[in-house]
Design a protein around this motif. Structure first.
Motif, short mmCIF file in Angstrom:
data_model
loop_
_atom_site.label_atom_id
_atom_site.label_comp_id
_atom_site.label_asym_id
_atom_site.label_seq_id
_atom_site.Cartn_x
_atom_site.Cartn_y
_atom_site.Cartn_z
N SER B 43 46.74 39.84 34.87
CA SER B 43 47.07 39.12 36.10
C SER B 43 48.49 39.46 36.55
O SER B 43 48.76 39.58 37.74
N GLN B 85 42.75 34.46 40.30
CA GLN B 85 42.03 34.01 39.11
C GLN B 85 41.74 32.52 39.23
O GLN B 85 40.61 32.08 39.00
N ASP B 176 40.94 39.33 40.82
CA ASP B 176 41.31 38.81 39.50
C ASP B 176 40.18 37.93 38.96
O ASP B 176 40.02 36.79 39.36
N GLU B 177 39.40 38.50 38.07
CA GLU B 177 38.26 37.83 37.43
C GLU B 177 37.32 37.18 38.44
O GLU B 177 37.08 35.98 38.40
MG LIG Z 1 44.67 36.61 34.17
#
Ligand SMILES: [Mg+2]
Ligand SMILES: Nc1ncnc2c1ncn2[C@@H]1O[C@H](COP(=O)(O)OP(=O)(O)OP(=O)(O)O)[C@@H](O)[C@H]1O
Lengths: 292, 256, 331
Positions: B43, B85, B176-177
């Motif tokens: 991240s 995220q 992010d994810e």
């Molecule tokens: Mg992360």
């Protein structure tokens, strides 16, 4: 030269009071992230309740203790029945909530005591102390003494006791604190009690220097808030220094420039500092992952 | 053609060296995945490349232009957008409005044309609505357009955030994810959506823990461990890389 | 082409026009003056709601901008002999510029620090009004501020001028809210990081919200000076700033209609308290302070979003259907 010392004494006296108020702000803020803008009202209540109790013929010492206890109780009630239910995640709403509380308290006080000014007898004689041309009210000495005592008590509680560690823990990580079995609500209640008690003591100590009335809390609260912000809201020593700084700037500003402009000078100073350091003189910018 | 080039990127937080000397690049039309155990610094890399936090040292270039002096709010205009995220959605707006905010960088009505509802501003507003709606259709949640975002499920919010990032037509999208918290079907749908993005010419930098998605989608994989790049290669190569296996196994031991 | 306004908002707007338009026919001169003051307050609170409810900032010094507007008109007309209309124009601009400068100075501040800075700014301005005697007339203030030509009877005409202005400000704000600008305000309120990532310059939009609020406050302040004919520093301090805040919070900061309704509500409560205190002398004193304080506290605890958003929520609940099934509604 005598002027200089006069300003210095005035600055230290009011600065000390601001420092106490500011520490009250920080104590509550550390534990619960609430800025209690009703803090100044504790000082007002302390002074006025003491006046009333003395009026019943009670001894000074007893009146002092009783008023501090009553204000402490009021502070705890405020936390227990109002602030606890505030929207903890929203600073703007919290500000408005405690502003509401402060005007509510002030309004109720105006019903009890009216809008008249009251004089509270000084702790000891009215005779000023004079040495080499500089005179100062005995009460000023008492104020400085009370401030030092309170500062010491705060320092001791926060640094040398388990209670202080628990309260500090709340400020670092609320969730972890809860998991450790510490009840943050209880800590917040205690923080309110401490701030109210110290506020009441400060309020009683300065009342004899001037008259007191239902609205003295406004400016005292705002100056204390200013000191708390100027000092950065985190570090009790930082806000103490900021409190004295504000008191001194105000006293010298009033003496050397103009008494009408003294508040403006203080507020300009604060805006100036915040422009350069947005989290106050001694505040660290918050480190966190910022929700990423 | 290199779209993004990252050189010797480092970042520390106080004493923690979150990212150490990481270099990589993303080609035009490529999907690059960034993987690694929790806390590896993925991240943090994404935040630096998208201009959210400044690097402690290192260089990032987009289409050959250094991003060092570019302010965070100008990235979208250049064609770099992202998702987060931890969802960063505007939950008091409708889903449609959320996506419309994504068009901010490519619209220009000012205060007065908006306040006075001048024809230009009204036309632009209609245009934004249409475009946002198309993106909602593309990610598959157009039927929710007029609901307040707070009523959406986690997976739907992720899709909405993706539509918001995509609707300005960026050249480079950082994710992010995106599949965190989604079930199998949803993840498969999302994988398809990302393929479509690629076909449209957007390059992707994808941080993800879902190995199915990564192996299906990525042209290239970069592996981070404890802030440093430990491997880079095709999905095939990475699956067989001993260091990567060690990093992941080591992590499993920790968390067990 | 699409309709300019939705049906629901047309109904709301129609009711508003009816009430505001017919009010002068139902009251005495006294009520007319109450209506005028309410309108002036509403112009300020609508601006404040842009700052607080939309952009998510706080201003504890809004009365200062109001005061700067009033003093601009006062000074320009009494000391410089400028025509009242022209002075009003400048009275709108100067507070906007002041707001711009202030917001520039304190753009980086958040939460409590921002509250402190706006509070400080409010005090400084009020102190300047009181101390800069040669220009502001000091504590005595300025007297003999002329009324606006064409509206100089200060009765029904002036009422319509004020509420016409309220309507303009309201429509302008509604236009902004339902545009990319308003969405940018709301976006920075929820997440500055996300807002930045989609290309919104957070500092500039905060600045814009403050400037608009300053502009509105200035218009209102200028009109206030025209209406009163005399001004002094007293109404431009913390007390008034908090009153504006109360109005916005009670009505619902995240809604310009809320700000308007809150203003009318708090204004009316003030009037009721006044009447009560005439009949029950023991209520004299700071009864209205108690009521405002209690309203703020109760409101934040039980209805933090304010009246209008709460009503909207209740109505939405009533019609709320289950989530639409996939692709059924797909535009
Ligand atoms: Mg992360
Ligand atoms: N703002 C910050 N302040 C302090 N430390 C941070 C901050 N952001 C990240 N870190 C630290 O840097 C390291 C890398 O964090 P990062 O969030 O980049 O990891 P990640 O690879 O994304 O992990 P995950 O898979 O859990 O999302 C961690 O040790 C983290 O605690």
């Amino acid at each position: 030269m005598t002027d200089f010392f006069q300003f210095l004494v005035n600055g230290l006296v009011s600065g000390g009071i601001y420092a106490i108020v500011a520490i009250g702000f920080v104590t509550i803020y550390q534990v619960s992230k609430v800025i209690n803008l009703a803090q100044g009202e504790f000082l007002m209540l302390g002074g006025l309740i003491a006046v009333t109790l003395l009026g019943t013929g009670m001894s000074y010492g007893l009146a002092f203790v009783l008023s501090v206890l009553m204000v402490t109780l009021i502070g705890m009630l405020l936390q227990r029945f109002v602030v606890r239910y505030g929207p903890m995640s929203n600073q703007i709403s919290l500000i408005i909530l405690t502003i509401g509380l402060s005007i509510l308290i002030r309004g109720v006080a105006s019903m009890f005591w009216g809008k008249d000014a009251y004089a509270l007898a000084p702790f000891t004689s009215n005779e000023p102390i004079t040495f080499s041309g500089i005179s100062m009210a005995q009460q000023s000495l008492w104020v400085i003494l009370a401030v030092l005592l309170l500062l010491f008590v705060f320092w001791f509680l926060m640094n040398k006791t388990l209670l202080g560690k628990k309260m500090y823990a709340c400020s670092v990580n609320l969730l972890a604190t809860r998991l450790m079995g510490i009840n943050p609500n209880k800590m917040a209640l205690l923080a309110f009690a401490m701030s109210a008690a110290s506020g009441a003591i400060a309020g009683i100590a300065i009342a004899p220097l001037n008259v007191t009335s239902y609205d003295v809390g406004v400016m005292l609260g705002i100056k204390g808030f200013s000191a708390a912000i100027l000092g950065g809201l985190q570090n009790p020593i930082g806000v103490t220094a900021a409190g004295f700084l504000i008191g001194l700037v105000e006293a010298f500003g009033a003496g050397l420039i103009s008494s009408g402009l003294k508040d403006a000078i203080v507020f300009l100073l604060i805006i100036g500092v915040l422009m350069i350091k947005p989290t106050g003189l001694f505040g660290e910018p918050s480190v966190g992952k910022g929700g990423l | 053609m290199k779209l993004v080039e990252v050189q010797e990127l480092s970042r520390s937080f106080g004493g923690v060296q979150a990212v150490k000397n990481v270099s990589f690049h993303v080609n035009e039309g490529e999907i690059v995945a960034l993987i690694g155990p929790n806390g590896a610094g993925k991240s943090t890399v994404l935040n630096m490349v998208s201009g959210v936090i400044p690097p402690s040292s290192g260089e990032i270039a987009y289409r050959g232009q250094s991003l060092k002096k570019v302010a965070g709010d100008r990235y979208a205009g250049l064609g770099i957008t992202r998702t987060f995220q931890n969802l960063q959605t505007f939950d008091d707006m409708t889903v449609l409005e959320n996506v419309m905010t994504g068009l901010h960088s490519c619209t220009k009505s000012g205060v007065f044309s908006c306040g006075l509802k001048l024809p230009f501003a009204r036309k632009e507003e209609e245009e934004m609505k249409k475009q946002a709606m198309q993106w909602l259709k593309l990610v598959g949640i157009s039927h929710l357009a007029l609901l307040k975002a707070e009523r959406l499920s986690y997976g739907q919010l992720r899709l909405m955030e993706i539509a918001r990032a995509m609707c300005s037509g960026p050249g480079f999208l950082l994710l992010d994810e995106p599949a965190a918290g989604l079930n199998h079907t949803e993840t498969a749908q999302m994988t398809n959506t990302f393929r479509k993005f690629k076909e449209m010419g957007t390059s992707l930098l994808l941080v993800e823990h879902d190995m199915d998605m990564i192996m299906n989608l990525a042209d290239r994989i970069i592996v981070l461990d404890q802030g440093a790049k430990i491997a880079e290669g095709t999905p095939q190569e990475i699956q067989e890389d001993a260091r990567v296996i060690a990093a992941y196994l080591g992590q499993e031991e920790d968390s067990a | 082409m699409k309709a300019l306004f939705s049906k629901k908002s047309l109904i709301v707007f129609g009711v508003y026009l009816l009430v505001a338009g017919l009010f002068p026919f139902f009251g005495s001169d006294y009520f007319l003056s109450v209506g005028i003051i309410m309108g002036l307050h509403a112009i300020v609170t609508i601006g404040l709601s842009l700052v607080m409810g939309y952009a998510g900032q706080i201003s504890l010094g809004q009365a200062a901008f109001w005061g700067i507007g009033a003093y601009t008109t006062g000074i320009l007309t009494t000391k410089w002999g400028m025509s009242p209309w022209f002075a009003l124009l400048i009275a709108a601009l100067i507070p906007a510029i002041a707001a711009f400068l202030m917001a520039r100075a304190i753009a980086g501040l958040q939460g409590y620090y921002l509250a402190m800075a706006t509070l400080a700014m409010g005090f400084i301005v009020q102190i300047v009004f009181g101390e800069w005697e040669s220009v502001t007339g000091g504590m005595g203030g300025l007297v003999g501020i002329p009324a606006l030509p064409l509206f100089d009877d200060l009765g029904v005409d002036f009422y319509y001028l004020v509420w016409g202005m309220v309507t303009l400000v309201l429509l302008f704000s509604l236009g902004i809210i339902h545009s990319r600008i308003g969405r940018a305000f709301r976006a920075i309120h929820k997440s500055e990081i996300a807002a930045t990532s989609i290309g919104i310059n957070v500092a500039n939009y905060k600045l814009l919200a403050f400037v608009l609020s300053g502009l509105f406050a200035g218009i209102s302040g200028g009109l206030y000076a025209n209406y009163m004919g005399i001004i002094d520093p007293q109404p431009f301090g913390l007390h008034e700033s908090i009153k504006f805040l109360t109005m916005v919070v009670v009505g619902g900061a995240a809604s310009v209609w809320g700000a308007l309704l809150g203003t009318i509500l708090i204004g009316s409560i003030g009037e009721v308290m006044l009447i009560l205190s005439e009949h029950f002398p023991m209520l004299k004193g700071d009864m209205d302070t108690i009521v405002y304080g209690a309203i703020l506290v109760l409101c934040i605890i039980f209805m933090p979003e304010g009246l209008v958003p709460r009503l909207q929520k209740i109505m939405a609940k009533r019609q709320e259907e289950p989530l639409p099934a996939e692709r059924k509604l797909g535009a």
